[in-house]
Design a protein around this motif. Structure first.
Motif, mmCIF file in Angstrom:
data_model
loop_
_atom_site.group_PDB
_atom_site.id
_atom_site.type_symbol
_atom_site.label_atom_id
_atom_site.label_comp_id
_atom_site.label_asym_id
_atom_site.label_seq_id
_atom_site.Cartn_x
_atom_site.Cartn_y
_atom_site.Cartn_z
ATOM 1 N N SER A 251 6.510 -0.216 1.628
ATOM 2 C CA SER A 251 6.534 1.197 2.161
ATOM 3 C C SER A 251 8.034 1.408 1.674
ATOM 4 O O SER A 251 8.397 3.036 1.515
ATOM 5 N N ASN A 252 9.064 0.468 0.462
ATOM 6 C CA ASN A 252 9.794 1.232 -0.191
ATOM 7 C C ASN A 252 9.394 2.386 -0.858
ATOM 8 O O ASN A 252 9.406 3.441 -1.008
ATOM 9 N N VAL A 253 7.948 2.160 -2.068
ATOM 10 C CA VAL A 253 7.492 2.969 -2.309
ATOM 11 C C VAL A 253 6.900 3.974 -1.677
ATOM 12 O O VAL A 253 7.709 5.169 -2.594
ATOM 13 N N GLY A 254 6.895 3.598 -1.490
ATOM 14 C CA GLY A 254 5.554 5.199 -0.347
ATOM 15 C C GLY A 254 6.916 6.327 0.179
ATOM 16 O O GLY A 254 5.646 7.150 0.695
ATOM 17 N N THR A 255 7.495 5.531 0.729
ATOM 18 C CA THR A 255 9.128 6.718 1.592
ATOM 19 C C THR A 255 9.537 6.998 0.234
ATOM 20 O O THR A 255 10.403 8.517 0.416
ATOM 21 N N ARG B 52 0.934 4.263 1.671
ATOM 22 C CA ARG B 52 0.392 5.284 0.482
ATOM 23 C C ARG B 52 1.417 4.309 -1.104
ATOM 24 O O ARG B 52 1.408 4.736 -2.235
ATOM 25 N N GLY B 53 2.438 3.511 0.003
ATOM 26 C CA GLY B 53 3.343 3.385 -1.484
ATOM 27 C C GLY B 53 1.918 1.842 -2.208
ATOM 28 O O GLY B 53 2.084 1.399 -3.124
ATOM 29 N N ALA B 54 0.950 1.396 -1.566
ATOM 30 C CA ALA B 54 -0.221 0.752 -2.564
ATOM 31 C C ALA B 54 -0.701 1.061 -3.352
ATOM 32 O O ALA B 54 -0.378 0.922 -4.678
#
Length: 473
Positions: free
Chosen positions: A241-245, A425-427
């Motif tokens: 979630s961090n990366v996807g955000t 999205r982050g994955a």
């Protein structure tokens, strides 16, 4: 190597739903209409249990792929990625069959461990990023060993991966959420396994970030477009979630609001700052870690209150940010470690007969915002700067008032992620080496709102301390 004109199939293993969606491999953007969702209903018991039916969960997820197949969405897939809830565990028999349901992070059943004065929990926390808490396998496994006769243990994402590929393996990211990983080495921690009472061969093998599997032959007829497509190791939902955000650098904190909430910073694992006692640290992949604080009341709090109060709007209409006379301490679901406040400890202070349902909703969202702000300020101090903030997740997407409230509470500009499916999205971004941008609106704190919230902070902290004390009575 996935071509940029290929698409990515992302499987998102949440607590309230399992989802399958198709993304662009160029930028991890969702393909319109290519989403299938299976609603999950956890089972809660008076004994503190909070479980998921493994068979129902997996079959529901596979049904999502069937739906995408029927809609012609599984063509030109170049990679399969997974984002999953952290901390789950299942006890297995010697044939790999499940002896228990999926035990989730919300389950409070446990056993007490007496490790004596020789146990150095601060050193253990620094090394593993976790505490000796019921959330982690160091406490889960002894409890399961006392009530079952398991031959092995695995988490939900490990068993989903095994169902798809035939290989029961885990990633360094998922393993870090068990509380049994040495963060520096990326291997299981000897002391953690001793505490749990198991050897590494009873847990899933940890594979490197670059590992891939392929779907089992039985799925060739079911989803012919996925034959031979590489399946990447799962990523813990917080890291994904961090990366996807858009929060994937050391200067940016991502605040995500889903069923629960968290504030986190992604940073290199090498030369990471010393971990404060109040924060956890897990792994994103072979090179990066994520440090943060999590909160048990967020989107679940919003959903509960809007239903309970029978509000016509999901927003606290007519209530200015920071203006509610009531103070809400959002401990309805307890707290995450290292605090030990149990569920059922939520409190309202200062209620009066002129308070409306909107006032109560506003007070609760404000309380949740102040809780998240406590974590953000600790991360500011840890990384030695006032961090940039990106906001993401379903709760952020659902409430404009809450977005503005968080911005005022943090008293700094924020950027909203335009994509609600931040975990998937982050994955995809982690597997493909992408750096997605938030892409949403930029918010600046309204001075009057920020001033009102600042005036609440000391009173909130005083009342919060009283709520913590009362929870122990």
């Amino acid at each position: 190597m996935t071509k940029t004109d290929d698409r990515v199939l992302a499987l998102d293993l949440g607590t309230s739903s399992a989802r399958a969606l198709v993304l662009s491999a160029a930028d991890a953007a969702p393909i319109p209409g290519a989403l299938a969702r299976h609603k999950i209903s956890p089972t809660y018991g008076h004994d503190g249990s909070a479980t998921l039916d493994l068979h129902e969960y997996v079959e529901g997820l596979l049904g999502c792929l069937d739906e995408l197949q029927q809609n012609g969405q599984l063509d030109e897939i170049g990679a399969i990625v997974l984002s999953s809830q952290w901390h789950s565990i299942v006890a297995l028999d010697n044939k790999g069959g499940a002896l228990t349901p999926v035990i989730t992070w919300a389950d409070t059943r446990t056993v007490d461990l007496d490790l004596g004065t020789a146990f150095d929990e601060p050193a253990f926390h620094t090394r593993t990023g976790a505490w000796l808490h019921r959330l982690y396998w160091t406490r889960r496994i002894p409890w399961l060993l006392a009530s079952e006769s398991p031959a092995a243990f695995a988490g939900l994402p490990d068993l989903v991966l095994e169902r798809l590929t035939g290989e029961r393996v885990t990633s360094v990211s998922i393993a870090s959420g068990t509380g049994t990983l040495d963060l520096a080495t990326g291997a299981y921690d000897d002391e953690a396994l001793d505490i749990a009472g198991v050897k590494p061969d009873r847990l899933p093998s940890i594979v490197p970030t670059g590992w891939t599997g392929t779907l089992r032959a039985e799925y060739a007829r079911r989803w012919p477009g996925l034959v031979g497509v590489p399946v990447h190791p799962p990523t813990g939902d917080g890291a994904a979630s961090n990366v996807g955000t858009g929060g994937y650098d050391i200067g940016t904190a991502a605040v995500t609001v889903g069923t629960s909430a968290a504030v986190r910073v992604v940073h290199p694992i090498d030369d990471a700052p010393e971990l404060p006692w109040e924060l956890w640290r897990y792994r994103v992949d072979d090179q990066r870690a994520v440090t943060g604080m999590a909160f048990s009341a967020a989107g679940n709090l919003h959903a509960w209150l809007t239903g309970l109060l029978q509000l016509e709007s999901d927003e606290p209409t007519g209530v200015e940010i920071g203006a509610s006379h009531a103070i809400a301490i959002p401990f309805m679901a307890g707290t995450r470690p290292p605090a030990t406040v149990p569920g059922g400890s939520g409190v309202y202070f200062g209620l009066s007969f002129d308070d409306t349902a909107a006032d109560l909703l506003a007070a609760s969202l404000q309380g949740a915002s102040l809780e998240i702000d406590r974590g953000l300020r600790q991360l500011d101090a840890l990384f030695g700067r006032k961090l940039d903030v990106v906001l993401g997740g379903g709760g952020i997407d659902a409430s404009e008032w809450w977005r503005r409230c968080l911005t005022a509470t943090f008293d700094r500009p924020t950027t909203v992620c335009a994509e609600p499916e931040v975990g998937a999205r982050g994955a995809a971004a982690i597997a493909l080496g992408l750096s997605p941008s938030p892409g949403g609106e930029h918010l600046t704190p309204v001075p009057a709102d920020a001033e009102r919230v600042a005036g609440l902070r000391d009173r909130y902290e005083t009342l919060r301390a009283l709520a913590v004390q009362a929870s122990a009575i």
